[in-house]
Design an enzyme around this catalytic site. Structure first.
Site, short mmCIF file in Angstrom:
data_model
loop_
_atom_site.label_atom_id
_atom_site.label_comp_id
_atom_site.label_asym_id
_atom_site.label_seq_id
_atom_site.Cartn_x
_atom_site.Cartn_y
_atom_site.Cartn_z
N CYS A 110 20.47 39.77 45.91
CA CYS A 110 20.74 41.20 46.44
C CYS A 110 21.86 41.69 45.54
CB CYS A 110 21.12 41.01 47.90
SG CYS A 110 21.47 42.71 48.58
N CYS A 134 19.15 44.26 44.86
CA CYS A 134 19.32 45.47 45.81
C CYS A 134 20.64 46.57 45.28
CB CYS A 134 19.42 45.42 47.04
SG CYS A 134 18.42 43.86 47.76
N LYS A 155 20.35 47.70 41.66
CA LYS A 155 19.22 48.54 41.47
C LYS A 155 19.77 49.88 41.96
CE LYS A 155 16.93 49.29 44.61
NZ LYS A 155 15.85 48.38 45.16
N TYR A 167 31.95 38.68 49.19
CA TYR A 167 31.13 37.47 49.69
C TYR A 167 31.79 36.09 49.80
CZ TYR A 167 26.81 40.16 50.45
OH TYR A 167 25.85 40.84 50.84
N GLY A 220 3.01 46.17 40.38
CA GLY A 220 2.62 47.48 41.40
C GLY A 220 3.38 47.38 42.59
N TYR A 252 7.44 46.65 44.74
CA TYR A 252 8.44 47.23 44.66
C TYR A 252 9.25 47.34 43.46
CZ TYR A 252 8.96 46.62 49.97
OH TYR A 252 8.98 46.52 51.32
N GLU A 259 10.00 50.80 41.41
CA GLU A 259 11.49 51.29 41.19
C GLU A 259 12.11 51.57 39.81
OE1 GLU A 259 13.03 49.86 45.70
OE2 GLU A 259 13.36 48.57 44.06
N GLY A 275 6.24 39.65 41.32
CA GLY A 275 6.42 38.86 42.29
C GLY A 275 7.54 37.62 41.83
N ASP A 300 14.51 34.02 50.92
CA ASP A 300 13.39 34.09 49.96
C ASP A 300 12.65 32.53 49.51
OD1 ASP A 300 13.77 36.81 49.93
OD2 ASP A 300 14.31 36.70 47.61
N ALA A 356 12.19 50.43 52.45
CA ALA A 356 12.24 51.50 51.53
C ALA A 356 11.98 50.97 50.11
CB ALA A 356 13.60 52.41 51.84
N HIS A 392 18.01 71.19 62.92
CA HIS A 392 17.69 72.17 62.06
C HIS A 392 18.61 72.66 61.28
CE1 HIS A 392 14.77 75.33 60.78
NE2 HIS A 392 15.95 76.27 61.03
N GLU A 447 13.36 66.82 60.37
CA GLU A 447 12.76 67.59 61.80
C GLU A 447 11.29 67.54 62.01
OE1 GLU A 447 13.32 71.92 62.34
OE2 GLU A 447 14.24 71.95 60.36
P1 NDP Z 1 5.96 42.59 45.05
O1 NDP Z 1 5.29 41.21 45.84
O2 NDP Z 1 6.34 43.57 45.68
O3 NDP Z 1 4.86 43.04 44.14
C1 NDP Z 1 4.37 42.13 43.18
C2 NDP Z 1 3.28 42.98 42.43
O4 NDP Z 1 2.76 42.15 41.09
C3 NDP Z 1 2.26 43.31 42.99
O5 NDP Z 1 1.87 44.62 42.67
C4 NDP Z 1 0.99 42.47 42.75
O6 NDP Z 1 -0.05 42.58 42.87
C5 NDP Z 1 1.32 42.07 41.10
N1 NDP Z 1 0.94 40.76 40.58
C6 NDP Z 1 1.21 39.66 41.31
N2 NDP Z 1 0.57 38.57 40.38
C7 NDP Z 1 0.12 39.26 39.38
C8 NDP Z 1 -0.27 38.97 38.11
N3 NDP Z 1 -0.63 37.47 38.07
N4 NDP Z 1 -0.70 39.75 37.08
C9 NDP Z 1 -0.39 41.17 37.50
N5 NDP Z 1 -0.01 41.46 38.31
C10 NDP Z 1 0.43 40.71 39.29
O7 NDP Z 1 6.77 41.82 44.12
P2 NDP Z 1 8.31 42.49 42.99
O8 NDP Z 1 8.45 41.46 42.20
O9 NDP Z 1 7.94 43.71 43.08
O10 NDP Z 1 9.37 42.11 44.05
C11 NDP Z 1 9.70 40.62 44.75
C12 NDP Z 1 10.15 41.04 46.14
O11 NDP Z 1 11.48 41.69 46.16
C13 NDP Z 1 9.41 41.90 47.16
O12 NDP Z 1 8.35 41.08 47.72
C14 NDP Z 1 10.15 42.84 47.98
O13 NDP Z 1 10.27 42.14 49.23
C15 NDP Z 1 11.44 42.54 47.40
N6 NDP Z 1 12.21 43.63 46.79
C16 NDP Z 1 12.37 44.76 47.92
C17 NDP Z 1 13.05 45.92 47.28
C18 NDP Z 1 13.51 47.04 48.39
O14 NDP Z 1 13.28 46.47 49.55
N7 NDP Z 1 13.41 48.08 48.22
C19 NDP Z 1 13.19 46.11 45.89
C20 NDP Z 1 12.97 45.10 45.33
C21 NDP Z 1 12.45 44.18 45.58
P3 NDP Z 1 -1.33 42.78 44.02
O15 NDP Z 1 -0.65 43.99 44.75
O16 NDP Z 1 -2.55 42.98 43.31
O17 NDP Z 1 -0.98 41.68 44.72
#
Ligand code: NDP
Length: 465
Positions: free
Chosen positions: A43, A48, A51, A99, A178, A180, A184, A265, A306, A344, A439, A444
């Site tokens: 984080c 976070c 970022k 920390y 696709g 977070y 982002e 992921g 995690d 978010a 307002h 609102e």
């Molecule tokens: P996410 O789980 O959010 O998204 C992973 C994406 O990768 C999904 O769109 C998934 O597709 C795709 N994917 C998974 N495997 C493959 C593959 N083999 N080939 C192609 N695409 C693939 O993970 P992130 O890496 O974006 O973030 C990790 C974690 O960090 C998140 O779970 C989130 O909780 C946390 N995070 C939170 C933030 C916030 O609170 N603002 C900001 C950044 C991270 P599909 O949808 O089809 O499964």
């Protein structure tokens, strides 16, 4: 003499580990927290916090452009990537120190080393080549980006670790994923003037979010100039002679860019921790398996955050840490409550959300009322900016309970935090209606949507008159 060197040994100095160590130490327990890299974890160091700083940096071009409508003449702006990196590094250095000091000020010991399990009560501290014993052990080692080892050329790609320290700002980038992180960073890079393409394997970005939000954000990103390709994956990444990368995607199109980023992921950090020495069970993704109290199959060994792959969010790890301390040291078994988590996406526009999406709610409830407002925020009108705000409430027609609240637009994340309280408290649409508007604000709209925009009956949409 104490039976063990420590009451609690925490492996991993991120948000969860530090919180558990600090609070347990504050109770007078003898605590050590070992961190192999920098205190603060994902984080603070490479997640976070930096970022969000990058998000702020990337928003300035729009602010400069909007200023004209309000009478300002802004001289041509220029951006210096090394300045952003240096200032970001200074800030995370400061936070990392806080920390570590948090643990120490509470009376705990901060150890800069990798630590591994020798047996159920013994930990090896690698940098000091010594072992210590502990009554309770907490594993909070977090996760790391999935390297996508099956992708030919994945070694040329960057991940959410390297992205914070690139020597120079690329002129073009292709990002895969696709979720977070991909969404982002696509917005961050675009805002900083980088030619950006996002590729996603599924039908629409941001699975698990409300479809309205997903589609509207997708359209807004494309309108800004981000190329978004759905139903697309990388087949191979090649390095050209000029050092640029060629990403071959589904269908054979070749996307040439300075950088290719994978954000598909994250995977739990459980390798070489000595888990096998103790028999701690892990799941198929390598995650540590825990019960509802965050206890592993070994009685005195616990895991949070995690590394357990429950919900990968900083506030969740912190909450799990607090529950762990209640359970392990205050004789008050407390299960983390992971229901109705507000969250978010710091895209541009931002998404803030809590509770059920319309589709999820339709699967679980027979009758829904959907309140939906799409409008141009006041600020955008004089700025001559087309971006619209979208606010949506998903309401159970039978009980009037607000099941989901979804917002897209400026400060949606801030609004989601407050809506999170309302939904957690089980407030009804009538409570929202009884609430006086502030307002003029964007928020609102959340208390002034009196008539449902449409209804859902047994999964079918019914238009209202
Ligand atoms: P996410 O789980 O959010 O998204 C992973 C994406 O990768 C999904 O769109 C998934 O597709 C795709 N994917 C998974 N495997 C493959 C593959 N083999 N080939 C192609 N695409 C693939 O993970 P992130 O890496 O974006 O973030 C990790 C974690 O960090 C998140 O779970 C989130 O909780 C946390 N995070 C939170 C933030 C916030 O609170 N603002 C900001 C950044 C991270 P599909 O949808 O089809 O499964």
């Amino acid at each position: 003499m104490a039976r063990y060197d420590f009451d609690l040994f925490v492996i991993g100095g991120g948000s969860g580990g530090v919180r558990a160590g600090r609070v347990a130490a504050g109770l007078g327990k003898k605590v050590a927290v070992a961190e192999e890299y920098r205190f603060g974890g994902t984080c603070v160091i490479r997640g976070c916090v930096p970022k969000k700083l990058f998000v702020y940096a990337s928003q300035f071009p729009e602010h400069f452009a909007d200023a004209a409508g309000y009478g300002w003449t802004v001289p041509e702006a220029s951006f210096d990537w090394p300045t952003l990196i240096a200032n970001k590094d200074r800030e995370i250095g400061r936070l990392s120190g806080i920390y570590q000091q948090g643990v120490e000020k509470a009376g705990g010991t901060a150890i800069h080393s990798r630590a591994t399990l020798v047996d159920a009560h013994t930990v090896h501290i690698e940098n000091e080549n010594r072992t210590v014993t502990a009554d309770q052990i907490l594993i909070a080692t977090g996760g790391r980006p999935n390297p996508h080892a099956a992708l030919p050329g994945h070694e040329y790609c960057i991940f959410s670790n390297e992205v914070f320290d690139l020597p120079e700002l690329p002129k073009s980038i292709v990002i895969a994923g696709g979720g977070y992180i991909a969404v982002e960073f696509a917005n961050i890079f675009h805002g900083l003037g980088v030619e950006t393409t996002l590729i996603y394997r599924g039908k629409e970005i941001l699975g698990r979010f409300d479809m309205d939000m997903r589609r509207t954000l997708h359209a807004a990103m494309e309108k800004k100039g981000i190329r978004v390709l759905c139903h697309t994956i990388f087949e191979e990444i090649q390095k050209n002679d000029d050092g640029r990368l060629a990403a071959i995607v589904t269908g054979g199109e070749v996307l040439v860019a300075d950088q290719v980023m994978l954000a598909i992921g994250r995977i739990p950090n459980t390798e070489d921790l000595g888990l096998e020495n103790v028999g701690v069970e892990i799941g198929v993704k390598g995650e540590i398996l825990v019960d509802a109290l965050s206890r592993t199959n070994v009685d005195n060994i616990w895991a949070i955050g995690d590394v357990t792959d429950r919900v990968q969010l900083t506030p969740v790890a912190i909450h799990e840490a607090m529950c762990f301390v209640e359970t392990a040291f205050k004789d008050n078994p407390t299960e983390p409550d992971l229901d109705c988590i507000a969250t978010a996406v710091f895209s541009q526009p931002e998404i803030g959300t809590v509770g059920l999406s319309e589709d999820e709610a339709a699967k679980r409830f027979a009758a829904l009322e959907i309140y939906r407002a799409s409008f141009r925020p006041m600020r955008n009108v004089m700025a001559n900016r087309d971006d619209r705000m979208l606010a949506k409430l998903v309401v159970d027609a039978d009980t009037r309970l607000v099941l989901g609240a979804h917002i897209l637009g400026p400060d949606a994340g801030e609004m989601a935090q407050l809506l999170g309280i309302s939904l957690k408290a089980g407030l009804t649409k009538d409570d929202f209606d009884r609430t006086m508007a502030v307002h003029p604000t964007i928020a609102e709209e959340l208390v002034t949507m009196y008539k449902p925009s449409y209804l859902i009956r047994d999964g079918e949409r019914i238009e209202t008159a």
